[in-house]
Design a protein around this motif. Structure first.
Motif, PDB file in Angstrom:
ATOM      1  N   VAL A 229      51.512  33.989  14.970  1.00  0.00           N
ATOM      2  CA  VAL A 229      51.142  33.358  13.701  1.00  0.00           C
ATOM      3  C   VAL A 229      52.331  32.589  13.138  1.00  0.00           C
ATOM      4  N   GLU A 230      53.521  33.200  13.171  1.00  0.00           N
ATOM      5  CA  GLU A 230      54.731  32.498  12.761  1.00  0.00           C
ATOM      6  C   GLU A 230      55.176  31.554  13.875  1.00  0.00           C
ATOM      7  N   PRO A 231      55.852  30.456  13.554  1.00  0.00           N
ATOM      8  CA  PRO A 231      56.240  29.475  14.575  1.00  0.00           C
ATOM      9  C   PRO A 231      57.485  29.903  15.334  1.00  0.00           C
ATOM     10  N   ILE A 232      57.840  29.115  16.352  1.00  0.00           N
ATOM     11  CA  ILE A 232      59.090  29.340  17.084  1.00  0.00           C
ATOM     12  C   ILE A 232      60.256  29.229  16.102  1.00  0.00           C
ATOM     13  N   GLY A 233      61.192  30.115  16.240  1.00  0.00           N
ATOM     14  CA  GLY A 233      62.281  30.262  15.278  1.00  0.00           C
ATOM     15  C   GLY A 233      62.250  31.663  14.685  1.00  0.00           C
ATOM     16  N   ILE A 234      61.057  32.298  14.760  1.00  0.00           N
ATOM     17  CA  ILE A 234      60.888  33.714  14.410  1.00  0.00           C
ATOM     18  C   ILE A 234      60.778  34.486  15.710  1.00  0.00           C
ATOM     19  N   HIS A 235      61.530  35.580  15.821  1.00  0.00           N
ATOM     20  CA  HIS A 235      61.496  36.347  17.062  1.00  0.00           C
ATOM     21  C   HIS A 235      60.078  36.800  17.372  1.00  0.00           C
ATOM     22  N   HIS A 236      59.730  36.703  18.658  1.00  0.00           N
ATOM     23  CA  HIS A 236      58.377  37.017  19.120  1.00  0.00           C
ATOM     24  C   HIS A 236      57.911  38.398  18.656  1.00  0.00           C
ATOM     25  N   LEU A 237      58.804  39.390  18.636  1.00  0.00           N
ATOM     26  CA  LEU A 237      58.426  40.746  18.246  1.00  0.00           C
ATOM     27  C   LEU A 237      58.422  40.947  16.732  1.00  0.00           C
ATOM     28  N   PRO A 350      54.163  43.563  13.251  1.00  0.00           N
ATOM     29  CA  PRO A 350      55.429  44.306  13.256  1.00  0.00           C
ATOM     30  C   PRO A 350      55.544  45.211  12.044  1.00  0.00           C
ATOM     31  N   GLN A 351      56.327  46.263  12.202  1.00  0.00           N
ATOM     32  CA  GLN A 351      56.571  47.209  11.118  1.00  0.00           C
ATOM     33  C   GLN A 351      58.072  47.390  10.912  1.00  0.00           C
ATOM     34  N   TRP A 352      58.465  47.498   9.653  1.00  0.00           N
ATOM     35  CA  TRP A 352      59.843  47.795   9.292  1.00  0.00           C
ATOM     36  C   TRP A 352      59.861  49.122   8.544  1.00  0.00           C
ATOM     37  N   ASN A 353      60.798  49.996   8.893  1.00  0.00           N
ATOM     38  CA  ASN A 353      60.864  51.296   8.231  1.00  0.00           C
ATOM     39  C   ASN A 353      61.202  51.161   6.752  1.00  0.00           C
ATOM     40  N   SER A 354      62.035  50.164   6.407  1.00  0.00           N
ATOM     41  CA  SER A 354      62.394  49.930   5.017  1.00  0.00           C
ATOM     42  C   SER A 354      61.315  49.108   4.321  1.00  0.00           C
ATOM     43  N   ARG A 355      61.068  49.408   3.047  1.00  0.00           N
ATOM     44  CA  ARG A 355      60.085  48.656   2.279  1.00  0.00           C
ATOM     45  C   ARG A 355      60.671  47.372   1.700  1.00  0.00           C
ATOM     46  N   GLU A 356      61.972  47.202   1.809  1.00  0.00           N
ATOM     47  CA  GLU A 356      62.618  46.013   1.253  1.00  0.00           C
ATOM     48  C   GLU A 356      62.329  44.791   2.125  1.00  0.00           C
ATOM     49  N   GLN A 357      62.528  43.611   1.517  1.00  0.00           N
ATOM     50  CA  GLN A 357      62.357  42.374   2.275  1.00  0.00           C
ATOM     51  C   GLN A 357      63.492  42.226   3.280  1.00  0.00           C
ATOM     52  N   ARG A 358      63.150  41.744   4.464  1.00  0.00           N
ATOM     53  CA  ARG A 358      64.137  41.463   5.505  1.00  0.00           C
ATOM     54  C   ARG A 358      63.961  40.023   5.960  1.00  0.00           C
ATOM     55  N   TYR A 359      65.046  39.250   5.915  1.00  0.00           N
ATOM     56  CA  TYR A 359      64.957  37.889   6.455  1.00  0.00           C
ATOM     57  C   TYR A 359      64.814  37.980   7.967  1.00  0.00           C
ATOM     58  N   GLY A 361      64.435  35.920  11.800  1.00  0.00           N
ATOM     59  CA  GLY A 361      64.789  34.697  12.510  1.00  0.00           C
ATOM     60  C   GLY A 361      64.709  34.921  13.997  1.00  0.00           C
ATOM     61  N   PRO A 362      65.639  34.347  14.759  1.00  0.00           N
ATOM     62  CA  PRO A 362      65.552  34.444  16.223  1.00  0.00           C
ATOM     63  C   PRO A 362      65.910  35.812  16.793  1.00  0.00           C
ATOM     64  N   SER A 363      66.492  36.705  15.984  1.00  0.00           N
ATOM     65  CA  SER A 363      66.855  38.042  16.472  1.00  0.00           C
ATOM     66  C   SER A 363      65.843  39.064  15.977  1.00  0.00           C
ATOM     67  N   LYS A 364      65.517  40.027  16.827  1.00  0.00           N
ATOM     68  CA  LYS A 364      64.529  41.056  16.479  1.00  0.00           C
ATOM     69  C   LYS A 364      65.090  41.997  15.420  1.00  0.00           C
ATOM     70  N   GLU A 410      61.678  29.543  -2.385  1.00  0.00           N
ATOM     71  CA  GLU A 410      62.815  29.959  -1.554  1.00  0.00           C
ATOM     72  C   GLU A 410      62.368  31.003  -0.532  1.00  0.00           C
ATOM     73  N   LYS A 411      61.436  31.890  -0.927  1.00  0.00           N
ATOM     74  CA  LYS A 411      60.905  32.885   0.002  1.00  0.00           C
ATOM     75  C   LYS A 411      60.030  32.234   1.071  1.00  0.00           C
ATOM     76  N   ILE A 412      59.375  31.111   0.707  1.00  0.00           N
ATOM     77  CA  ILE A 412      58.542  30.403   1.678  1.00  0.00           C
ATOM     78  C   ILE A 412      59.413  29.715   2.725  1.00  0.00           C
ATOM     79  N   ILE A 413      60.491  29.104   2.268  1.00  0.00           N
ATOM     80  CA  ILE A 413      61.372  28.351   3.178  1.00  0.00           C
ATOM     81  C   ILE A 413      62.107  29.295   4.124  1.00  0.00           C
ATOM     82  N   HIS A 414      62.608  30.409   3.596  1.00  0.00           N
ATOM     83  CA  HIS A 414      63.372  31.366   4.404  1.00  0.00           C
ATOM     84  C   HIS A 414      62.470  32.564   4.705  1.00  0.00           C
ATOM     85  N   SER A 415      61.985  32.628   5.912  1.00  0.00           N
ATOM     86  CA  SER A 415      60.968  33.612   6.287  1.00  0.00           C
ATOM     87  C   SER A 415      61.473  35.042   6.136  1.00  0.00           C
ATOM     88  N   THR A 416      60.613  35.893   5.594  1.00  0.00           N
ATOM     89  CA  THR A 416      60.890  37.328   5.520  1.00  0.00           C
ATOM     90  C   THR A 416      59.694  38.082   6.087  1.00  0.00           C
TER      91      THR A 416
END
Length: 801
Positions: A229-237, A350-359, A361-364, A410-416
């Motif tokens: 759903v997200e484009p290339i530039g976001i890690h596949h996982l 994907p799931q993150w253990n923390s409820r906080e926002q995480r930016y 990108g190309p790294s999982k 700003e949240k739209i431009i920088h994916s979280t």
């Protein structure tokens, strides 16, 4: 006709079971079909807990570091007829690429030296694709400025660039959009020995993958497509995955299908191959970005989504079978050339253990993932990433609602990892969909689905639910979600909630028995039961890779034991279980993210013999029900005490008597830790009596059928309890695999009414018949020893005199 001259096969297993748990069931299926077809198998694996079984199908298990040296040593000593690397991870392909010319007498199945090498050597990969007119992103690596600028002029901007140093390390990729940014990058002072690597940037392109199978006669089939759903530039996982790829029209799908099959032909792939594509829908540019000529996380996801037995098919093709003349097991034919047709959507989030926002990108950065199925994008979004029970979306909504438009943009431009929630809030504020698509690279169909979800939320929040829109709301999977809990109070909800089979194998594949279901909306239920008595097993939601491995193992052993004891298993989970092929026709699997099944009354209470809860979701009613057995980990006692010498034991109790079939002994020696599994045989009579006395005293207060995990520390000459928990913890795999006593089967027999022998002797309590023992050094390195080897290890290194 199968390939002749192959009798003994060496399987290269995954390197790290915690990171490659998706390969565990594929490995199990592979060994199972090889065993049924009469082949002798050896598995080399670093951590045997990845096998899901200790000895069912493997004639020999070699617990060693999986590297080229150990593989070569094994080949020289035992001379296997063939190597199968495609069930291992990327490391297995690296080993094969490095063994070229060294194992001439041993056949490599599935992926040859050249294809393996091309997965690592970018230049080789690009050269081969260009040679065969396949679209690929051209690439240059040079220290000559004139060559670099000439290359850039030929491909144009934007580009990505990095420096590759002589020590084989590299800087991160830098996005460069114009000549000014390029000049600044070139002017940076770095090591004079570094080469600069440049390639065309496809950031923002849509990412797709196609998995194909091919036999040695050049017959091929497309098994499934996946869209990020997200484009290339976001890690596949870290992307939300959808299968089938919904934004591809038929002509684009056929184009990618043909390119994937052509690539498999170019590299002479026999078996399964996944090809990744970057696609620009505006310019119709299409590039192959990589290929994976082995089983992977994606093939396991597709196997669940399509019900197509990819692991089994891949290994039979490796052995020379023809694609349309395969066997699911001895005697049952299977036409693997019939491409699956999916009547539903399957998604992995994907799931993150923390409820906080995480930016992102190309790294999982994600910790795990959840799989859901439905009949619309809205339904799978509501079940998965927008499920308040799983992702705390109400809290996200409140935080995003307080932001002004600039902060939100700003949240739209920088994916979280909150991207879908952010987009719903933007749509609520009337941001235009084409603008959001342009900025985020997310295709319009998914934004339209988010707009529909926003509209539904408004209807629910304003209490405007009526007979005109309730069916539409339920069809989009909004029930049980946040504010939509109001829907559960309406009588017609239950009549609109049904259980559907994952029908995805075309009609001529009716020999493949399929008992995999998901809860959705509709008119009629597909669920039909046999007359057998049932045991319902409630499966847990998964929060980490290790938990996935434990769940896979426990559910597999439970299903096999329930079946062997003459009953039928119904596995009900918040997310689906990707089960091995040999248990799919003996268990019902129902994915139920919103836990709606209890309201549907589809399972006759009279047919349910017992309920085994592995989900940590016991209600007050369950707590008072003697027919419900909780086997998830429940901590009873915990004391913070450390010692150089400790033990972890598993106890099986019928409420009165108990056995201790497996003991894990742990000793710190200097800066090293040693763990020995199934240590029963090496314990002294005094130790056994002391441990048994303590266990008996603790269990006298519980009087329940269950397994219990005791942890002991040796302090001041005595064994002292540091922790007690009931149920199945992460040690269960080591206890079960390392011990000759099948703990889970024993527990099932006790649940069914059997009892343990009363007044057992100490030897009987600790009895097992193990002849091989698993040793773990520093919690990472696993080795297998016989009894003599353990005694030598104890005398020489662990307890030297």
């Amino acid at each position: 006709m199968v390939v002749s001259g192959i009798h003994n096969i060496l399987i290269i297993g995954p390197t790290n079971s915690d990171k490659n748990v998706d390969l565990s069931t594929a490995l199990y299926d592979t060994a199972d079909i090889l065993h049924k077809l009469g082949y002798k198998t050896t598995i080399m694996v670093e951590n045997p807990t990845a096998l899901l079984s200790s000895s069912d199908f493997f004639d020999k298990i070699v617990v060693e570091k999986v590297n080229g040296e150990n593989i070569l040593n094994y080949i020289e000593q035992f001379r296997p007829d063939a190597i199968l690397p495609t069930v291992g991870d990327k490391n297995a392909l690296g080993i094969i690429s490095g063994l070229n010319g060294k194992i001439a007498g041993t056949r490599v199945l599935g992926t040859d030296y050249f294809a393996s090498l091309a997965t690592f050597k970018r230049e080789l990969f690009i050269s081969k694709l260009n040679e065969n007119d396949l679209p690929v992103i051209n690439f240059i690596s040079s220290d000559k400025e004139e060559e670099l600028y000439d290359f850039i002029r030929s491909i144009g901007f934007p580009i990505i660039a990095r420096r590759r140093f002589s020590n084989r390390h590299s800087s991160g990729w830098t996005n460069i959009n114009n000549l000014f940014e390029l000049d600044n990058f070139m002017a940076l002072e770095d090591s004079s020995s570094a080469k600069i690597e440049i390639e065309r940037s496809v950031r923002g392109f849509s990412e797709y993958s196609c998995t194909v199978v091919r036999d040695r006669f050049d017959n091929a089939a497309l098994i499934g497509t996946i869209e990020d759903v997200e484009p290339i530039g976001i890690h596949h996982l870290d992307s939300n995955l959808i299968s089938p790829a919904l934004s591809l029209n038929d002509s684009k799908l056929q184009k990618l299908r043909n390119l994937a099959i052509k690539l498999a032909r170019v590299f002479n792939i026999v078996g399964a191959c996944t090809v990744h594509f970057a696609y620009n829908h505006k310019s119709n540019e299409c590039y192959i970005t990589e290929f994976i000529p082995r089983l992977s996380e994606e093939t396991k996801f597709l196997e669940y989504a399509t019900s197509y037995p990819l692991a089994t098919v891949a290994v039979e093709l490796n052995l020379g079978y023809q694609l349309d003349k395969l066997q699911l097991d001895s005697g049952n034919s299977f036409n693997g050339a019939s491409e699956p047709f999916m009547d539903h959507i399957t998604s992995r989030f994907p799931q993150w253990n923390s409820r906080e926002q995480r930016y992102i990108g190309p790294s999982k950065t994600s910790d795990s993932s959840i799989i859901v199925s439905g009949f619309s994008i809205e339904e799978v979004f509501n079940k998965g990433p927008l499920n308040d029970k799983l992702n705390d979306t109400l809290n996200r909504y409140e935080q995003l609602h307080k932001m002004d438009d600039d902060q939100l943009f700003e949240k739209i431009i920088h994916s979280t990892n909150w991207m879908l929630d952010v987009l719903i809030e933007a749509i609520r504020r009337d941001f235009e969909l084409p603008v959001l698509s342009e900025v985020t690279g997310i295709n319009i169909p998914y934004l339209v689905a988010l707009r529909n979800i926003k509209d539904n939320s408004a209807i629910i929040r304003d209490d405007e639910i009526d007979e005109n829109n309730i069916e539409k709301l339920v069809g989009m999977g909004v029930k049980g979600l946040g504010y939509s809990k109001v829907l559960l109070d309406r009588d017609d909800i239950v009549t609109r909630t049904v259980v559907k089979s994952k029908k995805s194998i075309s009609v001529n594949m009716d020999k493949l028995r399929q008992r995999n279901f998901f809860v959705t909306s509709g008119i009629n239920n597909d669920l039909e039961f046999t007359d057998k008595n049932k045991i319902v097993v409630r499966s847990p939601i998964i929060t980490s890779k290790k938990n996935i491995l434990v769940r896979q193992f426990v559910l597999l052993q439970l299903v096999k034991s329930i079946n062997q004891n003459g009953l039928e298993a119904i596995i009900i989970g918040r997310e689906p279980w990707s089960s091995p092929l040999d248990v799919r026709n003996i268990a019902y699997e129902i994915a139920d993210p919103h836990m709606e099944l209890p309201h549907l009354n589809l399972i006759d209470d009279k047919a349910i013999f017992k309920i085994i809860d592995f989900s940590k979701t016991l209600s007050d009613e369950d707590m008072n029900n003697n027919e419900v057995f909780q086997i998830s980990t429940q901590v009873i006692k915990s004391i913070d005490m450390k010692a150089d010498l400790s033990m972890r034991i598993i106890v099986v109790s019928d409420g009165k008597s108990f056995t201790i079939p497996s003991v894990i002994y742990r000793k710190m020696v200097g800066d090293k830790s040693y763990e020995i599994s199934s240590f029963n045989k090496f314990m002294t009579e005094r130790e056994k009596n002391e441990i048994a006395t303590i266990v008996k005293e603790e269990l006298s207060q519980l009087n329940q059928i269950n397994t219990y995990n005791f942890e002991f520390a040796f302090i001041n000459g005595h064994w002292m309890i540091t922790k007690i928990s009931a149920g199945m913890n992460q040690d269960i795999i080591r206890h079960e695999i390392a011990s000759s006593v099948h703990v889970i089967d024993t527990l099932v027999k006790l649940i069914l009414g059997n009892t343990l022998e009363h007044d057992m002797s100490i030897e009987k309590i600790f009895q097992n018949d193990d002849k091989n023992f698993l040793v773990t050094i520093n919690d990472q390195k696993f080795q297998s020893y016989n009894e003599e080897g353990i005694r030598k290890l104890l005398n020489d290194k662990i307890n030297p005199q």
